[in-house]
Scaffold this active site. Structure first.
Site, PDB file in Angstrom:
ATOM      1  N   HIS A 125      50.310  21.564 -20.847  1.00 51.67           N
ATOM      2  CA  HIS A 125      50.206  20.242 -20.330  1.00 51.67           C
ATOM      3  C   HIS A 125      50.842  19.183 -21.229  1.00 51.67           C
ATOM      4  O   HIS A 125      51.093  18.062 -20.813  1.00 51.67           O
ATOM      5  CB  HIS A 125      48.874  19.828 -19.905  1.00 51.67           C
ATOM      6  CG  HIS A 125      48.267  20.504 -18.963  1.00 51.67           C
ATOM      7  ND1 HIS A 125      49.051  20.386 -17.799  1.00 51.67           N
ATOM      8  CD2 HIS A 125      47.233  21.292 -18.736  1.00 51.67           C
ATOM      9  CE1 HIS A 125      47.910  21.482 -16.833  1.00 51.67           C
ATOM     10  NE2 HIS A 125      47.195  21.819 -17.714  1.00 51.67           N
ATOM     11  N   ASP A 248      43.590  31.370 -15.017  1.00 53.27           N
ATOM     12  CA  ASP A 248      42.742  30.681 -14.275  1.00 53.27           C
ATOM     13  C   ASP A 248      42.972  30.439 -12.914  1.00 53.27           C
ATOM     14  O   ASP A 248      42.316  29.796 -11.991  1.00 53.27           O
ATOM     15  CB  ASP A 248      42.523  29.140 -14.918  1.00 53.27           C
ATOM     16  CG  ASP A 248      43.924  28.307 -15.457  1.00 53.27           C
ATOM     17  OD1 ASP A 248      45.031  28.861 -15.079  1.00 53.27           O
ATOM     18  OD2 ASP A 248      43.845  27.385 -15.878  1.00 53.27           O
TER      19      ASP A 248
HETATM   20 ZN    ZN Z   1      45.300  26.159 -16.369  1.00 49.88          ZN
END
Ligand code: ZN
Length: 342
Positions: A125, A248
């Site tokens: 990110h 995830d």
């Molecule tokens: Zn993630």
């Protein structure tokens, strides 16, 4: 067969903030699983080095690096609502990025055939200017830029974390030498990753996004990888493949709504590793991103290492039974049309 590299360090456990989901237990569970499965002993350990400022500044603005260091020097704090820094996080993040570059160098030199970088904090990110989403420095992007700097002409990044790697996309959006392919749930954090985001200028078609609906599981991922990711890799012909390996999207993950099983994750990993053998002499570096269920993380990481070692992956009998999945055939057609694969 060349050895399979593993790179990790006890100091990665020192980046922590009580109660935060991006916690040291994630990495500890992975290493324990690799030891218990007899896998760690069969892998070649690589030694972590610090990333250099020159390497970091290929993908990040000086202000980002300065902000991380200043926050750590102040004893820690929050860079956004999700992203913490403690008093040593800056040094640990420098080691995490350095570890992925070390793994890359070992694969490029042929010292190892593939490598798994079990690092924290994660990276995908982090944009050129902004640490966010638990990420300080963009480890995989730093490694991709390091590959380009030493003359590699085509680097592919496959991102199977459940979140879109907005930082990696932004860093390489106009870089035709880097293919970025992401499968992620949508709509969801961080909000980017629509299939219409395909790269700009010379790099048109080298950013590929597969925004999956909630509930997508093994069937959807198999289709997405067989119909988009693998054809995209074949068209691009990378010299090395980096994987932003978040786990995830697993059905057990507490933060995200996808339904990939341990076997399903191993299936897509196997597809990418097999294609790497055809395209780039097997050269793959996988780096840990997200994944917040330690049980699932431990199994999925062990299976990735099994596949790298030439073993069969092992399904997890504790996975819940599969449920009905959304039909994504129209979505995959839209993705293929958007990037000229149709
Ligand atoms: Zn993630």
């Amino acid at each position: 067969m060349r050895p399979v590299g593993i790179i990790t360090d006890q100091r990665f456990l020192e980046h922590e903030y009580a109660g935060h989901p991006e916690r040291p237990e994630r990495l500890a569970a992975i290493i324990e699983s690799l030891e218990a499965g007899g896998l760690l002993a069969r892998m070649q350990p690589l030694s972590v080095r610090d990333v250099t400022d020159e390497e970091l500044l290929r993908v990040h603005e000086p202000a980002l690096v300065a902000a991380v260091r200043a926050t750590a020097a102040d004893g820690g704090g929050w860079l956004d609502a999700d992203t913490y820094v403690n008093e040593t996080s800056d040094k640990i993040a420098v080691m995490a990025a350095g570890a992925v570059v070390t793994a890359l160098d070992a694969v490029i030199s042929g010292e190892v055939g593939q490598a798994f970088a079990a690092v924290r904090p994660p990276g995908h990110h982090a944009t050129p200017s902004t640490p966010m989403g638990f990420c300080l420095f963009n480890n995989v992007a730093v490694a991709a830029a390091a590959a380009l700097a030493q003359g590699v002409e085509r680097v592919a990044i496959v991102d199977w974390d459940v979140h879109h790697g907005n930082g990696t996309q932004e860093i390489f959006i106009d870089e035709p030498r880097v293919l970025y392919v992401s499968s992620h749930v949508s709509p969801f954090y961080p909000g980017t990753g629509h299939f219409s985001e395909t790269g700009s200028g010379d790099a048109e078609g080298t950013t590929i996004n597969i925004p999956l609906p909630s509930g997508s599981g093994d069937r959807a991922f198999a289709d997405a990888y067989e119909q988009v990711v693998i054809p995209a890799l074949r068209r691009f012909r990378p010299e090395i493949i980096l994987v932003s390996s978040g786990w995830d999207a697993h059905v057990r993950d507490p933060l995200a709504p996808l339904a990939l099983s341990t076997a399903g994750y191993s299936h897509i990993a196997g597809l990418v590793l097999d294609e790497a053998k055809v395209l780039c002499d097997g050269r793959v570096v996988a780096s840990l991103e997200g994944g917040y269920d330690t049980h699932a993380l431990a199994h999925c990481a062990a299976n990735l290492c099994r596949l790298m070692l030439g073993d069969a992956a092992q399904p997890d009998p504790e996975d819940p039974p599969p449920e009905a999945e959304p039909d994504i055939s129209g979505l995959l057609m839209s993705v293929r049309e958007a990037v000229g694969l149709a």
